[in-house]
Each structure stands twice: as C-alpha cells, then as structure tokens.
Design an enzyme around this catalytic site. Structure first.
Site, PDB file in Angstrom:
ATOM      1  N   ASP A 144      78.760  66.818  26.748  1.00  0.00           N
ATOM      2  CA  ASP A 144      77.545  66.562  25.967  1.00  0.00           C
ATOM      3  C   ASP A 144      76.271  66.889  26.743  1.00  0.00           C
ATOM      4  OD1 ASP A 144      76.475  65.784  23.574  1.00  0.00           O
ATOM      5  OD2 ASP A 144      76.607  63.645  23.935  1.00  0.00           O
ATOM      6  N   LYS A 169      70.192  53.747  18.988  1.00  0.00           N
ATOM      7  CA  LYS A 169      69.863  55.111  18.575  1.00  0.00           C
ATOM      8  C   LYS A 169      69.871  55.984  19.819  1.00  0.00           C
ATOM      9  CE  LYS A 169      67.147  58.091  18.062  1.00  0.00           C
ATOM     10  NZ  LYS A 169      67.241  59.545  18.490  1.00  0.00           N
ATOM     11  N   PRO A 170      70.984  56.742  20.043  1.00  0.00           N
ATOM     12  CA  PRO A 170      71.024  57.628  21.205  1.00  0.00           C
ATOM     13  C   PRO A 170      70.178  58.881  20.961  1.00  0.00           C
ATOM     14  CG  PRO A 170      73.010  57.905  19.908  1.00  0.00           C
ATOM     15  CD  PRO A 170      72.221  56.795  19.251  1.00  0.00           C
ATOM     16  N   GLU A 205      61.082  51.941  29.983  1.00  0.00           N
ATOM     17  CA  GLU A 205      61.377  52.687  31.204  1.00  0.00           C
ATOM     18  C   GLU A 205      61.058  54.140  30.904  1.00  0.00           C
ATOM     19  OE1 GLU A 205      63.308  55.133  33.729  1.00  0.00           O
ATOM     20  OE2 GLU A 205      65.051  54.216  32.805  1.00  0.00           O
ATOM     21  N   GLY A 258      58.623  57.963  32.140  1.00  0.00           N
ATOM     22  CA  GLY A 258      58.727  59.089  33.054  1.00  0.00           C
ATOM     23  C   GLY A 258      58.491  58.721  34.511  1.00  0.00           C
ATOM     24  N   CYS A 303      64.782  60.399  35.839  1.00  0.00           N
ATOM     25  CA  CYS A 303      63.443  59.801  35.911  1.00  0.00           C
ATOM     26  C   CYS A 303      63.134  59.275  37.301  1.00  0.00           C
ATOM     27  CB  CYS A 303      63.316  58.654  34.905  1.00  0.00           C
ATOM     28  SG  CYS A 303      63.449  59.144  33.184  1.00  0.00           S
ATOM     29  N   GLU A 336      55.533  65.577  35.452  1.00  0.00           N
ATOM     30  CA  GLU A 336      56.995  65.449  35.532  1.00  0.00           C
ATOM     31  C   GLU A 336      57.654  66.728  35.015  1.00  0.00           C
ATOM     32  OE1 GLU A 336      60.270  62.048  34.377  1.00  0.00           O
ATOM     33  OE2 GLU A 336      58.860  62.657  32.823  1.00  0.00           O
ATOM     34  N   LYS A 345      52.326  51.609  36.203  1.00  0.00           N
ATOM     35  CA  LYS A 345      51.448  52.676  35.703  1.00  0.00           C
ATOM     36  C   LYS A 345      52.111  53.372  34.499  1.00  0.00           C
ATOM     37  CE  LYS A 345      50.786  54.804  39.737  1.00  0.00           C
ATOM     38  NZ  LYS A 345      50.165  55.663  40.771  1.00  0.00           N
ATOM     39  N   GLY A 354      55.910  52.788  32.802  1.00  0.00           N
ATOM     40  CA  GLY A 354      56.381  51.737  31.915  1.00  0.00           C
ATOM     41  C   GLY A 354      56.252  50.343  32.488  1.00  0.00           C
TER      42      GLY A 354
END
Length: 484
Positions: free
Chosen positions: A97, A180-181, A255, A257, A289, A387, A457, A460
């Site tokens: 996946d 919800k993936p 949670e 970036g 992340c 990021e 910051k 999150g």
C-alpha cells in the site's frame, strides 16, 4: 492470492461490511510499480453519518464503555496477539500500500502496532481516579471516564502505527471510534477492522470509512455526533481541522508537519552520527514527520561529514520494497514524488550544491527518488524552511552552540530534534533549549508507546503515546461527598 485480495474492500460500519451508499469506489495504487492493485469503497456523507451513529449506539449501550478497564485490556491484548500472529500478511499489505520495504514494514510498523495495543491494554488495567485532600469536611475524589465517539483521521505514511496510536488509547479509555484512513493507503485499516472483530471488540465500537479527505474527512470533522478529533497530517489541513473542532468546542489532538534539525557537534562520534543522520532522512523514504531533513554541523567537521555522506548515501539500497535487502522504497504516490522534484529544482535555482542524488530513479514504473544531500543553501531558503517530506537532506554549518540552537529553532515546526555529542552536559543543555516535542541524543527515531511525542508551534499540540495520550481520551469528573 489472499482472501483480502479476492474480496474488494468495503466500509466497516456497525460490525458489518457494506458498499458506499452511492456505490462509489476508488483505486489503490502500488507505488513501487504505479499500477492499480484493487479498489475500495469511497464513503460519502451518508456513510460517515451511519458510522458515527453506529459508534454512538454502541457507546450509549455500554457494550464497550460499560466494561471494566481490565475487561477492555484483555480484549486489547488479544488484538496485539493477533497482530503478531498475522504479522506477515499485515506487513505485506502495508508494504504493498505504502511502498515500504517489507523488512521495515515487518520490524517497525507491525511490531510497533502490536506494542501499541499491548501497552494501552496495560494502562486500561489501572485506569482510575484519585482522592484529594481538602480543608472541607468532605471526601473528594475524581473519576475518569471515556469521552464518547472519537474520530481518528490518519495519514498515508504510517497507516498502521498512526492508527494504533489513536485507536489503542481511545479503546483503552472506553470510547468508540470512527477511523478515516488516508485515501491512498486504506488496506491495513480495513484488515484491522476484521481483526478487531475477531479479537472480541463489540460491533459498532470500531468503524472504518475509506474515502477522500474533502468528502469523508470533512463530514467526519463536522459531524455533531463526534466528541473528539484525533488527527495526524499536514499543518495546512490540521489548521482547518482544529478550526472546525473549535467551532463546536470539541477536544482535539493534532500531530502535524515537521522539519527537524539534527545537530552534530565536533565532539560527536562521527561514525555513529553518520548512521543516525542517514537513518533520520531516508527512513520511510523521508516520509516521516519526525524525520531529520536538516543537518546542522559544527564547522570544524563540516567538510569531513559532507565527504562521508557523499560516499555513504549513494550506497543505501534503493529499490523494490519486496526485496529484503531494500532500505529505501518508492514515494507513496506520484504527487509526492513531484513535490520532492520541485524542491530539489528550487535548490538548484538558488545555487545550492547537490552533493549526491537529485533525480528520479527509473525502476519498474514506480515513484522512486534517489536519496539526496544538498549543501550551500541559505537558512531562509524555502528548501530549508519548509517540509519536503522526501529523502532529501540539507546541510548547514554552525560556529557555536548558540548558533546551532538558533538555526534548529528557526523554522515554524517543532515536532522532533536531535543532538550528536560526546558531552553529556551539552546534550542535556541543548535538549532543554530545542523547541521540539521530542529530542533524541546520539541516535534517531527511538520510539516506544511509553514515551509521548507530539509537536509545538506549527507541528500541533497534544501528545500521542504514554499515559499522556490515555488522558487525552478521558474526561475527569469530581465527586465531593459531605461528611457532616
């Protein structure tokens, strides 16, 4: 071919497998070859509503919340046992996946997922309140109970682990869940739905709705029947999710970036530091992340370390995730690959030096990018400040400890950070000054369910893992009994 492959993915609502209300389906792509492997149901607002109602009905009926913490803990231990028993199949699905190397999917993702449920099962055994000493002639005590229906929204990079980091504490506390993936990577979530049922989790306690974020995700965020939102994803979407939650005064865990700095001081063990640096930016193809894409190096060892990276990084095995020798697999999708390419091209335009990598790897039609090291960029470059979320490392020199800390703290993010040093006092001193939710010293990505992580910051707020996570899925009620 397994049963999972033969039976197309459907939504899991109230303990039943069903198609989306409008019959919509979406493709799941193997990123190592760019080919469609299956399709899954694509939920709409009506499906999300059905899932939330099923979760609410199960919660109100006390099928799960009414059990003692020990009883819930025993079921979660069975979940952990089943994950370990079926590790090969779960790792295969996660690798297929996401494009993860199969060896890492097995050793990291599956192992950590099992540990999540085992750890929070142990906390469920001891979930309790406390008595409080007061000057009143009264007995004062607290009780901790579940919040209700939890919406767990998870990203594409670690589908199994990041689902477990939310679902395990939510269930341990007695909540029900609608998961919800990410629309790109739904397979392990669907597999886990069946595994929960076999472990003895009552119908309606865990529901899985696959589908697009702007449709299914938005409907879940805004549903009035949801009592808490647990979200992992980009800062941009996280801001939106937090705003929606704020409108309805719902508690959230975010949670988001990251763009972590990895600081190497001149007194570090360079051989060990290089290993940690490479792991920090290529692990999960840089789609992490808490990865370490910004390397800050003390000027006396700057050239030496760059030369070592120039020789070592091209030797990291990149290729088919099904092969046990592969360390770096493909990006999770074409759009993620294009994003990395755009950042590296921007670095070139800004006059950066590409130490190694800097291009796609043409292999089997998959979304591969060579691990890339970039030097000679200004700190205010977008390539440094933003990021990238791919196997790209920027390298900057510093002259003293204060400058290293200032550079490390100079981006909007604050999820993770790292320090390489042989000076124990410096390690503690710098760790205290770094603006990050977790700091690693002399290694990278040392994670365990007992150790909380999360951001400050733009990365999150709230914490996953540890007793702190369990607390975020409970509400406290005070009871004061007069003794007059």
């Amino acid at each position: 071919m397994t049963t999972f492959e033969i039976d197309p993915g459907r939504l899991f609502i109230g303990g039943q497998w069903r198609e989306a209300a409008d019959g919509a389906r979406t493709e799941v792509v193997d990123p190592s070859r760019g080919t469609v492997v299956t399709t899954v149901a694509e939920a709409g607002a009506a499906d999300v509503d059905a899932a939330v109602k099923a979760a609410r009905s199960a919660f109100d009926a006390g099928q799960w919340s009414g059990l003692s913490g020990r009883e819930r803990g025993r079921v979660l231990l069975r979940v952990a046992e089943l994950i370990r028993a079926e590790a090969d199949e779960i790792a295969r699905l996660e690798s297929l996946d996401v494009g993860k190397p199969i060896i890492l999917a097995h050793a990291v993702d599956v192992t950590n997922a099992a540990n999540d449920y085992e750890y929070f099962a142990s906390l469920a055994f001891s979930l309790d309140g406390a008595t409080r000493d007061t000057p009143m002639n009264a007995l004062a005590y607290t009780r901790r109970g579940p919040l209700g229906v939890v919406a767990a929204i998870t990203p594409f990079n670690f589908p199994l682990i990041l689902a477990g980091s939310k679902i395990a504490p939510a269930l341990a506390a007695g909540n029900t869940v609608v998961h919800k993936p990410a629309d790109e990577t739904p397979l392990s979530a669907l597999y886990m739905a069946g595994l929960f049922q076999r472990a003895g989790v009552p119908d309606g306690v865990v529901n899985v709705v696959t589908g697009a974020g702007p449709v299914a995700g938005e409907a879940l965020l805004r549903h009035p029947g949801v009592d808490k939102i647990a979200f992992t994803g980009s800062t941009v979407i996280g801001r939106h999710a937090a705003s929606v939650a704020g409108e309805n005064l719902k508690p959230v865990t975010m949670e988001l970036g990251g763009n972590a700095a990895h600081i190497v001081f001149e007194d570090a063990d360079l051989e060990k530091a290089v290993g940690a640096v490479i792991k920090g930016f290529v692990f999960n193809t840089g789609q992490f992340c808490m990865g370490g894409p910004r390397l800050l190096v003390a000027r006396p060892v700057y050239r030496t370390l760059l030369n070592i990276l120039a020789e070592a990084v091209p030797g990291v095995p990149v290729g088919d995730p099904r092969k046990v020798e592969t360390v770096v697999g493909p990006m999770a999708g074409e759009k993620h690959l294009r994003k990395v390419e755009e950042y590296v091209e921007l670095a070139r335009k800004e006059g950066a030096r590409i130490v190694c990598g800097g291009e796609r790897l043409d292999l089997d039609g998959g979304y591969y990018y060579k691990p890339t090291v970039i030097a000679d960029l200004a700190n205010d470059s977008r390539v440094v400040q933003e990021e990238i979320f791919g196997p790209v490392l920027t390298v900057q020199p510093f002259d003293d400890e204060d400058e290293a800390v200032a550079l490390a703290n100079s981006t909007p993010y604050g999820l993770a950070s790292g320090v390489q040093t042989g000076n124990l006092a410096r390690a503690h001193r710098v760790a205290d000054r770094l603006q990050a939710g977790i700091v690693w010293v002399n290694d990278w990505a040392m994670l365990d369910p007992a150790v909380p992580f999360g951001g400050v910051k733009d990365s999150g707020f709230g914490r996953e893992y540890g007793p702190e996570a369990l607390g975020a899925y409970t509400k406290v009620k005070s009871v004061v009994v007069s003794l007059d």
